[in-house]
Every structure is written in C-alpha cells, then in structure tokens.
Design an enzyme around this catalytic site. Structure first.
Site, short mmCIF file in Angstrom:
data_model
loop_
_atom_site.label_atom_id
_atom_site.label_comp_id
_atom_site.label_asym_id
_atom_site.label_seq_id
_atom_site.Cartn_x
_atom_site.Cartn_y
_atom_site.Cartn_z
N TYR A 175 -49.95 29.64 -30.70
CA TYR A 175 -49.14 30.26 -31.76
C TYR A 175 -50.06 30.82 -32.86
O TYR A 175 -51.00 30.13 -33.31
CB TYR A 175 -48.18 29.21 -32.33
CG TYR A 175 -47.42 29.64 -33.54
CD1 TYR A 175 -46.40 30.60 -33.44
CD2 TYR A 175 -47.69 29.12 -34.79
CE1 TYR A 175 -45.70 31.00 -34.56
CE2 TYR A 175 -46.98 29.51 -35.92
CZ TYR A 175 -45.99 30.46 -35.80
OH TYR A 175 -45.30 30.86 -36.91
N LYS A 198 -37.20 26.15 -34.80
CA LYS A 198 -36.80 26.89 -33.59
C LYS A 198 -35.66 26.15 -32.88
O LYS A 198 -34.65 25.90 -33.50
CB LYS A 198 -38.02 27.12 -32.70
CG LYS A 198 -39.31 27.48 -33.48
CD LYS A 198 -39.24 28.83 -34.18
CE LYS A 198 -40.37 29.08 -35.17
NZ LYS A 198 -41.72 28.90 -34.67
N ARG A 206 -40.94 9.75 -50.75
CA ARG A 206 -42.02 10.38 -49.97
C ARG A 206 -42.46 9.45 -48.84
O ARG A 206 -42.67 9.87 -47.72
CB ARG A 206 -43.20 10.76 -50.87
CG ARG A 206 -44.46 11.13 -50.08
CD ARG A 206 -45.50 11.94 -50.86
NE ARG A 206 -45.65 11.57 -52.25
CZ ARG A 206 -46.23 10.44 -52.68
NH1 ARG A 206 -46.72 9.56 -51.82
NH2 ARG A 206 -46.32 10.19 -53.97
N ASP A 220 -47.77 21.18 -28.16
CA ASP A 220 -46.74 21.82 -28.99
C ASP A 220 -45.61 22.18 -28.03
O ASP A 220 -45.75 23.06 -27.18
CB ASP A 220 -47.35 23.07 -29.66
CG ASP A 220 -46.37 23.78 -30.58
OD1 ASP A 220 -45.14 23.67 -30.34
OD2 ASP A 220 -46.82 24.47 -31.52
#
Ligand SMILES: *Cc1c(COP(=O)(O)O)cnc(C)c1O
Length: 384
Positions: free
Chosen positions: A102, A199, A50, A174
């Site tokens: 978004y 994306k 992690r 973004d």
C-alpha cells in the site's frame, strides 16, 4: 461460535447483572477517566481512556474473535496501527516488504522510519524460498499483503511464515484486502495481522480506523504498551461505528464477491479491456494459492484498457454511479487511477518496476445491484 454470530455478539453481550442496563448494543463510553474506591487500584478495571475504554475494549474483543486471535488493539487509522507495529523494532533492524505494498505504508517506511535507522528492502516474493534471498542478518520483520494493492498479487502466507518462524523473524500480514471473512493469516502462521478498518471492516465510508491482532501474549503486551505510550487510539464513538459495521461484514463480503465475479466476467469479455486482475480468475498466477488460503476471492478488481492514458481518465470521468475516489471495501462502488491517486507517492520508476502501469484502473466493487454497476461500466466504456 461461528463467524457471523460472533461478528454480531462478541463484545456486545448485554450486562444483565444488578445495576447493569441490559443494552443489546454496547454503549458509547465517553468518559476520559474512571473513578476508583482505592487509590492504588482501578475499581472497575479502567483507569484513563487512552489506556483502556469499555467501548474500545468491546471492539477489540470482537476483532480478536474475527481473526481467530487472542488479543486485538484498535487505533485511530490503519497507518496508526502499522506505525505501532513498526515501533516494535529498533534502530539498525531490517524489514523486507512486498514491493507493491500500500502506497501510504511505503511512504511511512521510507519517508518516516528510515530516518530513525530502520532499513527496508522492497521485493517481489510469493513463497518462503523466494523471500530467503532478501533476508539479512539484521532482518527482524517481513511485511506481507495478500491480495496486494493494486495488482492483487497472491503470496503463500503459510509458506512464507514457515520461513520467518524458522529464522525467528516477525511476520506481519496486512489483511485489509481479504477481510477476516475470507482470510485468517494468524491461522496460516502470521505473528501479527493489521487492518485498515476504514475499508471492509468498517465498510460504510464513515470512519477511519485500524487494528492489530496477535496470538502471542508477550507480543500483545508490547503492542498494548505502545498503544498507550504512543496514544494513537481509536475514539469511543469511532469504536462504536466500527462495531456496527462489523455486524454486516459477512453479508457484505458475500455480496462484494458475488458482484466482483460478475464484473470480472463482463470486463474479461469486453473488447476495450486489455487485462483483468482478479485472484479468482483461473489464469491469475496466484489462483491456486488463493483458493487454498482464502475462503473467497474478495471484491477488488483491477484492469487495464486498450486505451491511452487520457482515454482511461476519460472513462473514469464518464462514470455516473461509480464514484471516482480513493479508499475501498465500502458499500458504494469506488474506482480510481493508482498512478495518479493512491500510488502517486510511489516514484514512477518504482511503479514501473513493480508492474503498476499508468493505464491501470482499480475498482472496489460495492454491493449495489449488479445490473446498475454493469450498465455504468458499459456506458463509460462506450465513451472511449
Ligand atoms: C487504506 C490502507 C491502509 C491505510 O489505512 P488508513 O485507515 O487509511 O490509515 C493500509 N493498508 C492497506 C492495504 C490499505 O488499503
């Protein structure tokens, strides 16, 4: 190293040291924990997966280079990356976000973070001057998307960041829609860049992933702390998938744009099309800024038909090659109806305020042969 070379090689350097295996592709390191010789320090640099994993680290190194940044962090989704960036703030802080952000980001801001005492203002601004009237004494972050989703509005990132820097406000861009191939917000003055790597960066509709990239070491330490403390890391397998996708990012972006320009030409001339939104159109209000801050206009196109809502839906459902689906930036062309799909979580009156009409259609132009794409659009338009 130039962008296309770095996309292939950074993080993928073969280990030719004694005992190294010389893989030209970074291996998928599945180990959750790493043995050490001395109790007090990790021998090979890794402790627990992690906190750090060699495959994820290879990707993070590669991502930093793509954005001309110094530090990158990979997360299990775009929204996980955005969550970690928001966690830099504390109760009572105010955030100004562009209004057509978004839909999932807006939902996270309003339905999750407002409960923890963060305040949000959604506003339309394209420059530092326009932003200023929305700033308050407790404004600590400004959230940008350019081009925005789905209206492809353009913000002058350099100008906005000049204002945020002067006021010591953190600016986040973004950069999902442009991809680092066409736009590098850190070079324009942004403090943090985030991506939904689901994306363009991943590009093949087979991995959900996100990242944050920064230049400042102090900021990087805080995000690294949060990445480990919160735990929404990208898995080794998904890191490998994204690294694989990145190798063809430059080629894909060139083709996405080439096809998008032809689709825009076709739609702009079609008598059933009322309006086309594409930052590469000289009539687009953000055209000059887009030309200045981007090296290409990208592969996203939105448009409105001379049609009723039900006819618009019929058009979408008549398409044979182009899939009606959420998501974008992938090799296959995807089309969607924001008001009932990606932006359904935005209340109707909010949608209308930002100019997102019920008739708007968003097309993510893929890299198929352009003749097949145009033929499909043509037959779909003939049905209404
Ligand atoms: C998809 C998307 C996100 C969210 O990313 P996920 O990977 O789906 O969590 C954030 N911002 C933009 C602009 C997006 O298109």
């Amino acid at each position: 190293m130039k962008f296309s070379t770095s996309a292939i090689h950074t993080g993928n350097e073969p280990n030719l040291e004694k005992g190294g295996s010389g893989d030209v592709v970074v291996p998928i390191h599945l180990a959750t924990t790493f043995a050490r010789r001395k109790v007090g320090e990790p021998t090979a640099g890794y402790e627990y997966s992690r906190s750090g994993n060699p495959t994820r680290y290879a990707l993070e190194k590669n991502l930093a280079s793509l954005e001309n940044g110094r530090y990158a962090f990979a997360f299990s989704s775009g929204l996980a990356a955005i969550t970690n960036v928001l966690l830099l703030l504390k109760k009572g802080d105010h955030v100004v976000s562009i209004d057509d952000v978004y839909g999932g980001t807006r939902r996270l801001f309003v339905q999750v973070f407002e409960q923890f005492g963060l305040e949000f203002t959604f506003a339309s601004f394209a420059s530092g001057k326009e932003l200023e009237k929305h700033l308050k004494d407790n404004t600590k972050m400004v959230w940008l998307e350019s081009p925005s989703n789905p209206l492809l509005k353009i913000i002058d990132i350099k100008d906005v960041c000049r204002t945020t820097k002067a006021k010591k406000i953190l600016s986040v861009t973004d950069n999902t829609f442009a991809s680092p191939y066409f736009q590098k917000p850190l070079d324009l003055g942004a403090d943090v860049v985030v991506h939904s790597m689901t994306k363009y960066i991943g590009g093949h509709s087979d991995v959900i992933a996100g990242c944050a990239v920064v230049n400042d070491a102090g900021l990087a330490n805080r995000i690294k702390f949060l990445q480990n403390a919160v735990g929404s890391i990208l898995s080794p397998f998904d890191s490998f998938q994204v690294l694989k996708g990145i190798k063809t990012l430059p080629l894909r972006m060139q083709k996405h744009e080439e096809n998008a320009k032809k689709v825009v030409e076709f739609l702009s001339r079609h008598k059933k099309v009322k309006k086309v939104y594409y930052p590469g159109l000289p009539t687009h209000p953000g055209y000059n800024i887009a030309k200045k801050q981007m090296s290409g206009f990208g592969g996203m196109v939105s448009f409105e038909l001379m049609a009723t809502l039900s006819q618009s839906i019929k058009f979408l459902e008549s398409l044979k090659l182009i899939s009606v689906a959420e998501s974008l930036g992938v090799v296959e062309s995807l089309i969607e109806h924001p008001a009932s799909m990606t932006h359904a979580s935005v209340p109707k009156e909010e949608r209308e305020k930002i100019g997102l009409s019920d008739g708007l259609i968003r097309l993510s132009v893929g890299i198929e042969d352009i003749k097949d794409l145009i033929a499909d659009l043509k037959q779909g338009l003939a049905k209404i």
